[in-house]
Write a protein that holds these residues in place. Structure first.
Motif, PDB file in Angstrom:
ATOM      1  N   PHE A 118      -2.115   1.694  10.415  1.00 20.72           N
ATOM      2  CA  PHE A 118      -3.000   0.424  10.173  1.00 20.72           C
ATOM      3  C   PHE A 118      -2.581  -0.552   9.267  1.00 20.72           C
ATOM      4  O   PHE A 118      -2.923  -0.590   7.972  1.00 20.72           O
ATOM      5  CB  PHE A 118      -4.247   1.301   9.621  1.00 20.72           C
ATOM      6  CG  PHE A 118      -5.164   2.077  10.684  1.00 20.72           C
ATOM      7  CD1 PHE A 118      -6.135   1.362  11.168  1.00 20.72           C
ATOM      8  CD2 PHE A 118      -4.690   3.308  11.002  1.00 20.72           C
ATOM      9  CE1 PHE A 118      -6.664   1.873  12.563  1.00 20.72           C
ATOM     10  CE2 PHE A 118      -5.493   3.706  12.100  1.00 20.72           C
ATOM     11  CZ  PHE A 118      -6.294   3.092  12.883  1.00 20.72           C
ATOM     12  N   HIS A 119      -1.524  -1.036   9.572  1.00 20.30           N
ATOM     13  CA  HIS A 119      -0.942  -2.126   9.013  1.00 20.30           C
ATOM     14  C   HIS A 119      -0.466  -3.262  10.206  1.00 20.30           C
ATOM     15  O   HIS A 119       0.036  -2.855  11.100  1.00 20.30           O
ATOM     16  CB  HIS A 119       0.539  -1.886   8.400  1.00 20.30           C
ATOM     17  CG  HIS A 119       1.356  -2.987   7.748  1.00 20.30           C
ATOM     18  ND1 HIS A 119       1.948  -2.681   6.386  1.00 20.30           N
ATOM     19  CD2 HIS A 119       1.756  -3.892   8.138  1.00 20.30           C
ATOM     20  CE1 HIS A 119       2.243  -3.743   6.104  1.00 20.30           C
ATOM     21  NE2 HIS A 119       2.433  -4.752   7.277  1.00 20.30           N
ATOM     22  N   LEU A 120      -1.105  -4.317  10.063  1.00 23.05           N
ATOM     23  CA  LEU A 120      -1.135  -5.596  11.090  1.00 23.05           C
ATOM     24  C   LEU A 120       0.572  -5.432  11.736  1.00 23.05           C
ATOM     25  O   LEU A 120       1.208  -5.460  10.999  1.00 23.05           O
ATOM     26  CB  LEU A 120      -1.406  -6.760  10.513  1.00 23.05           C
ATOM     27  CG  LEU A 120      -1.356  -8.013  11.475  1.00 23.05           C
ATOM     28  CD1 LEU A 120      -2.023  -7.663  12.666  1.00 23.05           C
ATOM     29  CD2 LEU A 120      -1.318  -9.276  10.780  1.00 23.05           C
ATOM     30  N   LYS A 127       3.276  -8.214   3.946  1.00 20.56           N
ATOM     31  CA  LYS A 127       2.086  -8.056   2.937  1.00 20.56           C
ATOM     32  C   LYS A 127       1.193  -7.118   3.991  1.00 20.56           C
ATOM     33  O   LYS A 127       0.955  -7.293   5.097  1.00 20.56           O
ATOM     34  CB  LYS A 127       1.440  -9.493   2.813  1.00 20.56           C
ATOM     35  CG  LYS A 127       0.204  -8.972   2.136  1.00 20.56           C
ATOM     36  CD  LYS A 127      -0.689 -10.555   2.161  1.00 20.56           C
ATOM     37  CE  LYS A 127      -2.230 -10.334   1.397  1.00 20.56           C
ATOM     38  NZ  LYS A 127      -2.799 -11.687   1.418  1.00 20.56           N
ATOM     39  N   HIS A 128       0.568  -6.076   3.233  1.00 23.20           N
ATOM     40  CA  HIS A 128      -0.208  -5.158   3.830  1.00 23.20           C
ATOM     41  C   HIS A 128      -1.579  -5.907   4.075  1.00 23.20           C
ATOM     42  O   HIS A 128      -2.195  -6.256   3.273  1.00 23.20           O
ATOM     43  CB  HIS A 128      -0.467  -3.854   2.915  1.00 23.20           C
ATOM     44  CG  HIS A 128      -1.366  -2.791   3.706  1.00 23.20           C
ATOM     45  ND1 HIS A 128      -1.013  -1.942   4.387  1.00 23.20           N
ATOM     46  CD2 HIS A 128      -2.703  -2.843   3.759  1.00 23.20           C
ATOM     47  CE1 HIS A 128      -1.764  -1.317   5.114  1.00 23.20           C
ATOM     48  NE2 HIS A 128      -3.059  -1.918   4.566  1.00 23.20           N
ATOM     49  N   LEU A 129      -1.537  -5.800   5.532  1.00 17.22           N
ATOM     50  CA  LEU A 129      -3.068  -6.162   6.038  1.00 17.22           C
ATOM     51  C   LEU A 129      -3.357  -5.222   7.158  1.00 17.22           C
ATOM     52  O   LEU A 129      -2.560  -4.925   7.855  1.00 17.22           O
ATOM     53  CB  LEU A 129      -2.923  -7.697   6.861  1.00 17.22           C
ATOM     54  CG  LEU A 129      -2.656  -8.843   5.877  1.00 17.22           C
ATOM     55  CD1 LEU A 129      -2.136 -10.149   6.900  1.00 17.22           C
ATOM     56  CD2 LEU A 129      -3.890  -9.120   4.813  1.00 17.22           C
ATOM     57  N   MET A 176       0.990  -1.364   0.016  1.00 17.82           N
ATOM     58  CA  MET A 176       0.001  -0.072   0.111  1.00 17.82           C
ATOM     59  C   MET A 176       0.923   1.276  -0.042  1.00 17.82           C
ATOM     60  O   MET A 176       1.669   1.375   0.910  1.00 17.82           O
ATOM     61  CB  MET A 176      -0.868   0.055   1.280  1.00 17.82           C
ATOM     62  CG  MET A 176      -2.312   0.512   0.959  1.00 17.82           C
ATOM     63  SD  MET A 176      -3.161   0.641   2.581  1.00 17.82           S
ATOM     64  CE  MET A 176      -4.307   1.908   2.412  1.00 17.82           C
ATOM     65  N   SER A 177       0.606   2.094  -0.780  1.00 12.67           N
ATOM     66  CA  SER A 177       1.774   3.212  -1.258  1.00 12.67           C
ATOM     67  C   SER A 177       1.881   4.238  -0.005  1.00 12.67           C
ATOM     68  O   SER A 177       3.007   4.500   0.337  1.00 12.67           O
ATOM     69  CB  SER A 177       1.394   3.946  -2.552  1.00 12.67           C
ATOM     70  OG  SER A 177       0.092   4.365  -2.367  1.00 12.67           O
ATOM     71  N   ASP A 178       0.723   4.435   0.496  1.00  7.63           N
ATOM     72  CA  ASP A 178       1.069   5.482   1.717  1.00  7.63           C
ATOM     73  C   ASP A 178       1.001   4.836   3.104  1.00  7.63           C
ATOM     74  O   ASP A 178       0.750   5.664   4.053  1.00  7.63           O
ATOM     75  CB  ASP A 178      -0.147   6.604   1.510  1.00  7.63           C
ATOM     76  CG  ASP A 178      -1.527   5.947   1.756  1.00  7.63           C
ATOM     77  OD1 ASP A 178      -1.588   4.805   1.636  1.00  7.63           O
ATOM     78  OD2 ASP A 178      -2.497   6.797   2.062  1.00  7.63           O
ATOM     79  N   CYS A 179       1.317   3.633   3.253  1.00  9.70           N
ATOM     80  CA  CYS A 179       1.252   2.936   4.444  1.00  9.70           C
ATOM     81  C   CYS A 179       2.690   3.069   5.146  1.00  9.70           C
ATOM     82  O   CYS A 179       3.706   2.751   4.494  1.00  9.70           O
ATOM     83  CB  CYS A 179       1.042   1.594   4.372  1.00  9.70           C
ATOM     84  SG  CYS A 179       1.256   0.596   5.789  1.00  9.70           S
ATOM     85  N   LEU A 180       3.130   3.350   6.188  1.00  6.74           N
ATOM     86  CA  LEU A 180       4.392   3.704   6.862  1.00  6.74           C
ATOM     87  C   LEU A 180       5.032   2.454   7.157  1.00  6.74           C
ATOM     88  O   LEU A 180       6.093   2.367   6.638  1.00  6.74           O
ATOM     89  CB  LEU A 180       4.059   4.315   8.353  1.00  6.74           C
ATOM     90  CG  LEU A 180       5.451   4.612   9.205  1.00  6.74           C
ATOM     91  CD1 LEU A 180       6.426   5.423   8.397  1.00  6.74           C
ATOM     92  CD2 LEU A 180       4.860   4.828  10.757  1.00  6.74           C
ATOM     93  N   PHE A 181       4.217   1.284   7.650  1.00  5.49           N
ATOM     94  CA  PHE A 181       4.889   0.069   7.593  1.00  5.49           C
ATOM     95  C   PHE A 181       5.363  -0.455   6.316  1.00  5.49           C
ATOM     96  O   PHE A 181       5.955  -1.415   6.394  1.00  5.49           O
ATOM     97  CB  PHE A 181       4.159  -0.884   8.729  1.00  5.49           C
ATOM     98  CG  PHE A 181       4.237  -0.399   9.940  1.00  5.49           C
ATOM     99  CD1 PHE A 181       5.174   0.624  10.447  1.00  5.49           C
ATOM    100  CD2 PHE A 181       3.399  -0.987  11.019  1.00  5.49           C
ATOM    101  CE1 PHE A 181       5.096   1.101  11.831  1.00  5.49           C
ATOM    102  CE2 PHE A 181       3.677  -0.590  12.420  1.00  5.49           C
ATOM    103  CZ  PHE A 181       4.492   0.549  12.751  1.00  5.49           C
ATOM    104  N   CYS A 182       4.360  -0.518   5.334  1.00  2.00           N
ATOM    105  CA  CYS A 182       4.803  -0.882   4.202  1.00  2.00           C
ATOM    106  C   CYS A 182       6.075  -0.226   3.519  1.00  2.00           C
ATOM    107  O   CYS A 182       6.806  -0.914   2.825  1.00  2.00           O
ATOM    108  CB  CYS A 182       3.686  -0.659   3.063  1.00  2.00           C
ATOM    109  SG  CYS A 182       2.288  -1.833   3.097  1.00  2.00           S
ATOM    110  N   LYS A 183       6.162   0.976   3.893  1.00  2.00           N
ATOM    111  CA  LYS A 183       7.485   1.757   3.441  1.00  2.00           C
ATOM    112  C   LYS A 183       8.788   1.480   4.178  1.00  2.00           C
ATOM    113  O   LYS A 183       9.640   1.051   3.726  1.00  2.00           O
ATOM    114  CB  LYS A 183       7.284   3.358   3.533  1.00  2.00           C
ATOM    115  CG  LYS A 183       6.366   3.709   2.673  1.00  2.00           C
ATOM    116  CD  LYS A 183       6.373   5.207   2.816  1.00  2.00           C
ATOM    117  CE  LYS A 183       5.457   5.771   1.725  1.00  2.00           C
ATOM    118  NZ  LYS A 183       4.873   7.294   1.928  1.00  2.00           N
TER     119      LYS A 183
HETATM  120 ZN    ZN Z   1       1.009  -1.417   4.992  1.00  3.63          ZN
END
Ligand code: ZN
Ligand code: 5GP
Length: 114
Positions: free
Chosen positions: A97-99, A45-47, A1-8
């Motif tokens: 909001f990333h598990l 993985k984004h959840l 997810m592009s604007d998710c801190l933990f994905c980054k």
């Molecule tokens: Zn994420």
């Protein structure tokens, strides 16, 4: 997810103090520790939260991998007693909001309270 801190963080686009990483899971220290040892374990993985594992065996296995990583790292870091917490929803205190699973230890934690 592009604007998710933990994905980054998972993608290496934002630095973090990493403890462990494999293909599915990443563990890193919390930026604002609430205990002498406080790290986070996330699926790459984004959840959004734990409720999103529902009905998907792959997601369920990934969440189990996260919990196994919590236990393995707690042991590796010498924690005899510790707490694993996952906040689900803003009212429960979720702010990213990333598990993720918090692992807290290194001090007496007191009884769980609302
Ligand atoms: Zn994420
Ligand atoms: P939540 O409140 O969603 O359960 O937990 C999110 C956690 O992420 C908080 O404990 C917060 O301190 C941590 N956090 C927020 N931003 C960052 C960051 O940029 N880096 C790291 N390492 N932790 C963060």
């Amino acid at each position: 997810m592009s604007d998710c801190l933990f994905c980054k963080i998972a993608a290496g686009e934002i630095p973090a103090n990493k403890i462990y990483e494999d293909d599915n899971v990443l563990a890193f220290y919390d930026i604002a520790p609430q205990a002498p040892v406080h790290f986070l374990v996330i699926p790459k993985k984004h959840l959004a939260d734990l409720s999103e594992i529902a009905g998907d065996i792959g997601n369920t296995v990934t969440a189990a991998n996260c919990l196994e990583t919590c236990a393995d790292l707690a042991k590796q870091l010498g924690l005899g007693s510790y707490r694993v917490v996952s906040n689900i929803g803003a009212e429960a205190g979720q702010s990213v909001f990333h598990l993720h699973f918090h692992v807290l230890g290194g001090r007496e934690l007191g009884r769980i309270a609302g």
